[in-house]
Design a protein around this motif. Structure first.
Motif, PDB file in Angstrom:
ATOM      1  N   TYR A 176       0.852  -1.192   0.000  1.00  0.00           N
ATOM      2  CA  TYR A 176       0.000   0.000   0.000  1.00  0.00           C
ATOM      3  C   TYR A 176       0.882   1.234   0.000  1.00  0.00           C
ATOM      4  O   TYR A 176       2.080   1.172   0.322  1.00  0.00           O
ATOM      5  N   PHE A 177       0.297   2.382  -0.351  1.00  0.00           N
ATOM      6  CA  PHE A 177       1.090   3.607  -0.461  1.00  0.00           C
ATOM      7  C   PHE A 177       0.165   4.818  -0.412  1.00  0.00           C
ATOM      8  O   PHE A 177      -1.028   4.713  -0.721  1.00  0.00           O
ATOM      9  N   PRO A 178       0.675   6.006  -0.056  1.00  0.00           N
ATOM     10  CA  PRO A 178      -0.138   7.226  -0.102  1.00  0.00           C
ATOM     11  C   PRO A 178      -0.200   7.748  -1.537  1.00  0.00           C
ATOM     12  O   PRO A 178       0.822   7.842  -2.214  1.00  0.00           O
ATOM     13  N   SER A 179      -1.387   8.107  -1.984  1.00  0.00           N
ATOM     14  CA  SER A 179      -1.571   8.431  -3.396  1.00  0.00           C
ATOM     15  C   SER A 179      -1.638   9.921  -3.703  1.00  0.00           C
ATOM     16  O   SER A 179      -1.626  10.306  -4.872  1.00  0.00           O
ATOM     17  N   LEU A 180      -1.729  10.785  -2.681  1.00  0.00           N
ATOM     18  CA  LEU A 180      -1.878  12.227  -2.910  1.00  0.00           C
ATOM     19  C   LEU A 180      -0.586  12.980  -2.642  1.00  0.00           C
ATOM     20  O   LEU A 180       0.298  12.511  -1.908  1.00  0.00           O
ATOM     21  N   GLY A 181      -0.514  14.188  -3.208  1.00  0.00           N
ATOM     22  CA  GLY A 181       0.415  15.216  -2.770  1.00  0.00           C
ATOM     23  C   GLY A 181       1.887  14.849  -2.721  1.00  0.00           C
ATOM     24  O   GLY A 181       2.643  15.413  -1.940  1.00  0.00           O
ATOM     25  N   PHE A 182       2.309  13.889  -3.505  1.00  0.00           N
ATOM     26  CA  PHE A 182       3.700  13.425  -3.502  1.00  0.00           C
ATOM     27  C   PHE A 182       4.107  12.881  -2.131  1.00  0.00           C
ATOM     28  O   PHE A 182       5.275  12.841  -1.768  1.00  0.00           O
ATOM     29  N   HIS A 183       3.102  12.440  -1.345  1.00  0.00           N
ATOM     30  CA  HIS A 183       3.382  11.880  -0.022  1.00  0.00           C
ATOM     31  C   HIS A 183       4.256  10.634  -0.082  1.00  0.00           C
ATOM     32  O   HIS A 183       4.965  10.317   0.875  1.00  0.00           O
ATOM     33  N   LYS A 184       4.184   9.923  -1.203  1.00  0.00           N
ATOM     34  CA  LYS A 184       4.966   8.685  -1.323  1.00  0.00           C
ATOM     35  C   LYS A 184       6.460   8.948  -1.153  1.00  0.00           C
ATOM     36  O   LYS A 184       7.210   8.063  -0.737  1.00  0.00           O
ATOM     37  N   ALA A 185       6.901  10.170  -1.446  1.00  0.00           N
ATOM     38  CA  ALA A 185       8.307  10.528  -1.284  1.00  0.00           C
ATOM     39  C   ALA A 185       8.697  10.695   0.176  1.00  0.00           C
ATOM     40  O   ALA A 185       9.881  10.872   0.485  1.00  0.00           O
ATOM     41  N   ALA A 186       7.716  10.635   1.088  1.00  0.00           N
ATOM     42  CA  ALA A 186       7.997  10.793   2.518  1.00  0.00           C
ATOM     43  C   ALA A 186       7.723   9.521   3.308  1.00  0.00           C
ATOM     44  O   ALA A 186       7.959   9.475   4.513  1.00  0.00           O
ATOM     45  N   GLY A 187       7.211   8.476   2.651  1.00  0.00           N
ATOM     46  CA  GLY A 187       6.909   7.230   3.356  1.00  0.00           C
ATOM     47  C   GLY A 187       5.445   6.880   3.237  1.00  0.00           C
ATOM     48  O   GLY A 187       4.824   7.046   2.188  1.00  0.00           O
ATOM     49  N   GLY A 188       4.867   6.359   4.328  1.00  0.00           N
ATOM     50  CA  GLY A 188       3.458   5.993   4.332  1.00  0.00           C
ATOM     51  C   GLY A 188       3.137   4.728   3.571  1.00  0.00           C
ATOM     52  O   GLY A 188       1.975   4.438   3.313  1.00  0.00           O
ATOM     53  N   PHE A 189       4.170   3.949   3.216  1.00  0.00           N
ATOM     54  CA  PHE A 189       3.936   2.709   2.484  1.00  0.00           C
ATOM     55  C   PHE A 189       4.273   1.503   3.359  1.00  0.00           C
ATOM     56  O   PHE A 189       4.977   1.603   4.359  1.00  0.00           O
ATOM     57  N   GLY A 190       3.751   0.346   2.964  1.00  0.00           N
ATOM     58  CA  GLY A 190       4.011  -0.883   3.696  1.00  0.00           C
ATOM     59  C   GLY A 190       3.583  -2.090   2.889  1.00  0.00           C
ATOM     60  O   GLY A 190       2.914  -1.969   1.858  1.00  0.00           O
ATOM     61  N   GLY A 191       3.948  -3.263   3.353  1.00  0.00           N
ATOM     62  CA  GLY A 191       3.698  -4.489   2.614  1.00  0.00           C
ATOM     63  C   GLY A 191       2.326  -5.084   2.872  1.00  0.00           C
ATOM     64  O   GLY A 191       1.708  -4.850   3.914  1.00  0.00           O
ATOM     65  N   ILE A 192       1.842  -5.840   1.888  1.00  0.00           N
ATOM     66  CA  ILE A 192       0.603  -6.614   1.999  1.00  0.00           C
ATOM     67  C   ILE A 192       0.925  -8.037   1.562  1.00  0.00           C
ATOM     68  O   ILE A 192       1.489  -8.242   0.478  1.00  0.00           O
ATOM     69  N   ARG A 193       0.572  -9.008   2.384  1.00  0.00           N
ATOM     70  CA  ARG A 193       0.690 -10.396   1.959  1.00  0.00           C
ATOM     71  C   ARG A 193      -0.657 -11.091   2.146  1.00  0.00           C
ATOM     72  O   ARG A 193      -1.314 -10.942   3.165  1.00  0.00           O
ATOM     73  N   ILE A 194      -1.071 -11.819   1.126  1.00  0.00           N
ATOM     74  CA  ILE A 194      -2.335 -12.553   1.154  1.00  0.00           C
ATOM     75  C   ILE A 194      -2.015 -14.027   0.978  1.00  0.00           C
ATOM     76  O   ILE A 194      -1.562 -14.441  -0.093  1.00  0.00           O
ATOM     77  N   SER A 195      -2.219 -14.803   2.019  1.00  0.00           N
ATOM     78  CA  SER A 195      -1.904 -16.229   1.988  1.00  0.00           C
ATOM     79  C   SER A 195      -3.091 -17.033   1.467  1.00  0.00           C
ATOM     80  O   SER A 195      -4.246 -16.611   1.571  1.00  0.00           O
TER      81      SER A 195
END
Length: 568
Positions: free
Chosen positions: A147-166
């Protein structure tokens, strides 16, 4: 049900809301409506998993320089989502930033529910000091995503993480259970504050090259601990902004087993190119005990190669890493060749107990060919990027809300051509009209000297071909119509084309975008409106009862409650 409603009552408040009797009553009403609608919309036997996320600024130093980062529950990267096929994910996101915020779910298909997609074309941003509860179901999905932040170039500051679906219990997986399972988030990084980067783009400029590369939020020192003789699964995602990356481990090989929800032929590689937005699962065997080894990530096809290292640490290691850092393959042709070897494992089950090869995509008649060409230029003296000459400009109202409330003038279906135009780029809110259940061919053609990467929200597609040069109808002679990999993000090499086949079986408004984040931000994206006249919930869910309303949709439906618990 009581537990579910109690959870929503306790977590659906703004962080700064006073606990008054009136607010409490509104919370209870709000929770009941949300809970009832969600329980109706999803199967009772499918489990629920609840998350409460607080998004805030915090000081981070991933490259040795303090900067403002975006944290989730004070974590950078954010917490990992671990789920099982068909789980219902209830994620209550509190925005403690000073500007609107949205999270999107790269790879989670949100079947029949683009309202929850978390991009501005479908979802109103969460205002500062407010919260929103996402309700997602990982329906018939497995695999590795993020997942990730989609607005305002926030992705350049973090706010992302992993998703695993077993996979669900009793569904066969085509390899033995690993001793452990690690998420590895790799990506390029800037030392500059994301607001300064955004201002540079807003003022008409371009971004400089990134400053370095991170592995799980670290520019050095990321460590994976292993025991001799065991096999481990690594879920590798490129969450960066600009560069394709190569991943490798000193003196070890990697067996590819899954790509974005699809089990693959189990080819063995000494290194793996991971293009922007892509996710892979590999198995490594701890067969070189007694010392530590370099984990290496380096940028691909860039004038100045950026490299960072981590450590594969054996429990019986007698010393630190040593020796030369292994090099990445040098040529573009190597990367091209590797991409063609990534194919579907036709004998493996997916999220359901039937071989996925029973879906013979090569025997379905294509009803429409869409050709998309990326380009760059200027509009009013400012740098912009485009697809088929159309440079996407956000509307004042999310497109999906305009559709639902029948608000005219927000966008025009067909505002982007499905064939390239030999014309200067122009600004428009680009929406491609498409019919539900159509089977289409999309050709991405890249006339530039960069590697492009494209992601389609809400869908997986078959990557049937990629070659140098311009695409022509007789290019179909080289298509793989048997075991092409199905995925949601694909690269397009310089001066090359990539073709995909796609069944438009998911009604909604779906974002198709460049994963080069500067280009996405400056117009290289569009929305595909997959339309049907049907109003049945079998085809598309109704708007969530807790939907945020904004723009021209503000106050459009008094029966919906806002995230604050009061009527809009």
């Amino acid at each position: 049900m009581f537990h579910f409603l109690s959870y929503l009552v306790s977590t659906s408040q703004s962080p700064k809301t006073k606990n008054t009797k009136m607010v409490t009553n509104c919370r209870i009403a709000y929770a009941f409506v949300i809970g009832l609608s969600l329980l109706i919309a999803t199967a009772a036997e499918d489990p629920y998993k609840f998350y409460e996320w607080h998004v805030s600024y915090g000081t981070i130093s991933p490259m040795g320089v303090q900067q403002q980062g975006i944290l989730i529950n004070k974590m950078f990267p954010g917490p990992e989502i671990r789920s099982v096929t068909n789980d219902n994910l209830i994620i209550n996101v509190f925005n403690e930033l000073d500007e609107p915020f949205l999270i999107s779910w790269a790879g989670i298909q949100n079947r029949k529910n683009s309202f929850q997609d978390g991009v501005y074309g479908t979802t109103c941003p969460i205002p500062p000091g407010k919260n929103y509860t996402y309700a997602l179901q990982v329906k018939d999905q497995i695999g590795s995503f993020y997942y990730f932040p989609s607005l305002g170039f926030h992705k350049a500051a973090g706010g992302f993480g992993g998703i695993r679906i077993s996979s669900r219990p009793m569904i066969p997986v085509p390899f033995p259970p690993p001793a452990d399972d690690y998420t590895v988030l790799i990506g390029d990084w800037y030392k500059t504050d994301h607001k300064a980067l955004r201002a540079q783009l807003d003022n008409g400029g371009k971004l400089p090259p990134p400053d370095g590369i991170l592995i799980n939020g670290l520019s050095n020192g990321a460590t994976i601990n292993i025991q001799p003789g065991n096999t481990y699964r690594l879920r590798i995602s490129n969450v960066g902004l600009q560069n394709s990356l190569n991943f490798r481990i000193q003196n070890h090989t990697m067996k590819l087993v899954e790509v974005e929800g699809k089990h693959t032929l189990q080819n063995v590689y000494s290194s793996l190119d991971v293009h922007l937005g892509q996710s892979y699962s590999v198995l490594i065997t701890a067969n070189q005990p007694g010392k530590d080894y370099y984990i290496v990530v380096s940028s691909r096809f860039t004038p100045n190669v950026l490299t960072t290292t981590g450590v594969l640490h054996y429990s019986n290691s007698a010393g630190p890493v040593s020796g030369p850092i292994p090099d990445a393959p040098a040529s573009m042709s190597w990367s091209f060749s590797q991409a063609r070897t990534i194919r579907t494992n036709l004998t493996a089950s997916g999220p359901r107990p039937n071989p996925q090869g029973t879906y013979h995509y090569g025997g379905i008649n294509v009803t429409r060919t869409i050709k998309l060409v990326n380009s760059a230029g200027q509009i009013n003296g400012k740098q912009r990027y485009a697809v088929n000459s159309a440079s996407f400009t956000p509307s004042d109202t999310p497109l999906k809300l305009a559709d639902y409330f029948k608000i005219d003038g927000v966008y025009k279906p067909g505002s982007i051509s499905d064939q390239p135009k030999n014309a200067p780029i122009f600004s428009v809110t680009s929406v491609l009209q498409a019919d539900h259940k159509a089977f289409v061919e999309i050709v991405f053609e890249n006339w530039e000297n960069i590697v492009q990467s494209w992601h389609f929200n809400g869908y997986s597609f078959f990557v049937v071909g990629m070659e140098l040069g311009k695409w022509r109808p007789d290019s179909r002679k080289v298509y793989n119509l048997n075991d092409a990999v199905s995925r949601c993000t694909v690269q397009v090499y310089p001066r090359s084309w990539t073709a995909i086949y796609l069944a438009l079986d998911n009604v909604g408004m779906w974002n198709l975008r460049s994963e080069l984040w500067e280009r996405q931000y400056l117009g290289q994206q569009l929305y595909v409106r997959v339309y049907t006249t049907s109003t049945s919930p079998r085809d598309e869910y109704q708007i969530p009862t807790n939907a945020l309303l904004c723009g021209r949709a503000s106050g459009a439906h008094k029966g919906l409650l806002s995230v604050s618990g009061f009527e809009n």
